[in-house]
Write a protein that holds these residues in place. Structure first.
Motif, PDB file in Angstrom:
ATOM      1  N   LEU A  67       0.815  -1.214   0.000  1.00 44.90           N
ATOM      2  CA  LEU A  67       0.000   0.000   0.000  1.00 44.90           C
ATOM      3  C   LEU A  67       0.849   1.265   0.000  1.00 44.90           C
ATOM      4  N   VAL A  68       2.081   1.163   0.502  1.00 50.66           N
ATOM      5  CA  VAL A  68       2.915   2.360   0.654  1.00 50.66           C
ATOM      6  C   VAL A  68       3.971   2.487  -0.443  1.00 50.66           C
ATOM      7  N   VAL A  69       3.927   1.612  -1.451  1.00 51.61           N
ATOM      8  CA  VAL A  69       4.911   1.688  -2.537  1.00 51.61           C
ATOM      9  C   VAL A  69       4.710   2.962  -3.350  1.00 51.61           C
ATOM     10  N   SER A  70       3.482   3.197  -3.757  1.00 49.54           N
ATOM     11  CA  SER A  70       3.148   4.390  -4.535  1.00 49.54           C
ATOM     12  C   SER A  70       1.633   4.547  -4.536  1.00 49.54           C
ATOM     13  N   ARG A  71       1.164   5.655  -5.048  1.00 50.46           N
ATOM     14  CA  ARG A  71      -0.285   5.871  -5.115  1.00 50.46           C
ATOM     15  C   ARG A  71      -0.948   4.858  -6.035  1.00 50.46           C
ATOM     16  N   THR A  72      -0.262   4.540  -7.128  1.00 52.54           N
ATOM     17  CA  THR A  72      -0.824   3.573  -8.071  1.00 52.54           C
ATOM     18  C   THR A  72      -0.925   2.198  -7.432  1.00 52.54           C
ATOM     19  N   TRP A  73       0.134   1.803  -6.734  1.00 52.73           N
ATOM     20  CA  TRP A  73       0.111   0.517  -6.038  1.00 52.73           C
ATOM     21  C   TRP A  73      -0.963   0.518  -4.955  1.00 52.73           C
ATOM     22  N   ASN A  74      -1.120   1.641  -4.280  1.00 54.91           N
ATOM     23  CA  ASN A  74      -2.120   1.727  -3.214  1.00 54.91           C
ATOM     24  C   ASN A  74      -3.521   1.476  -3.750  1.00 54.91           C
ATOM     25  N   ARG A  75      -3.808   2.038  -4.926  1.00 48.21           N
ATOM     26  CA  ARG A  75      -5.140   1.851  -5.515  1.00 48.21           C
ATOM     27  C   ARG A  75      -5.402   0.385  -5.843  1.00 48.21           C
TER      28      ARG A  75
END
Length: 240
Positions: free
Chosen positions: A58-66
């Motif tokens: 979830l904290v890798v990037s905004r895209t990963w979080n989505r």
């Protein structure tokens, strides 16, 4: 002359290209897997992770979080978490919240050792005397005699407590309960117990399966598993 110069430039360009290719072969593959695989394939990959590893995504990037916060992933994680639990927190089953929130709230509520009125009233409680209780009482208790189903106790929102009809120990007397909690600085709990009538306080503890136990030197109350209850049990809001 111009043709010779162009040939030299072309050769240098090829050398640079070959050098870059050799350097690239020695470097680790740095392209984002999400860009390479796409959302659907990435969901399949992430679905094989445990809940902790998935939470780190979830904290890798905004895209990963989505992608990593998708209900498609956390629905199964909630089912795994709730499997074998005695009680499912009501606050994790509120309509409209995400499965990620449901998982997080369940974990936090499962660590709660502060019992609330909702917990007492939502569950049926198995009751028995302890070994330290008088022998006369233990002789009336199916838990010790092994001659019938266990005794049950029921807590009600009006502060009263009742038992099953025909309970030999109960005897039809009036019974009331109270929850006592004393808090010191920074919200730390100094003392927390349940008292029934004027009997000794019942110490409250929580088991790994999220069931409750209340004991003193004479009595023991254990919450009976009811994970099947629609809408869950316990308080609707997070209790610290």
């Amino acid at each position: 002359m111009e043709e010779g110069l162009a040939l030299v430039v072309e050769r240098k360009g090829k050398k640079r290209k070959r050098k870059k290719m050799r350097e690239d072969r020695g470097r680790p593959f740095c392209q984002d897997p999400l860009d390479v695989l796409g959302r659907d394939l990435m969901l399949r990959v992430l679905n094989n992770l445990d809940a902790r590893s998935l939470a780190l995504c979830l904290v890798v990037s905004r895209t990963w979080n989505r992608v990593a916060s998708s209900d498609l992933l956390w629905t199964s994680k909630c089912e795994e978490l709730w499997c074998g639990k005695a009680h499912i927190p009501r606050l994790s089953l509120v309509q409209g919240i995400s499965k990620l929130d449901a998982y997080s709230l369940s974990v936090m509520d499962g660590k709660r050792n502060r019992i609330m009125r909702d917990d007492l009233c939502d569950h049926v409680w198995e009751f028995h005397f302890t070994k330290a209780a008088p022998e006369y009482w233990r002789n009336l208790d199916p838990y010790w005699k092994g001659n019938g189903p266990p005794m049950h106790r029921y807590f009600h929102p009006d502060g009263s407590q009742t038992a099953d009809p025909g309970d030999k120990v109960w005897g039809g007397h009036e019974s009331c309960y109270s929850i006592v909690t004393s808090i010191i600085g920074e919200g730390k709990i100094r003392e927390h117990y349940v008292r029934i009538n004027r009997w000794r306080p019942l110490a409250v503890s929580r088991k790994q399966d999220w069931s409750w136990e209340m004991t003193n030197n004479l009595f023991c109350y254990s919450s009976i598993p009811d994970a099947y209850k629609e809408g869950g049990t316990g308080p609707l809001f997070l209790v610290m």
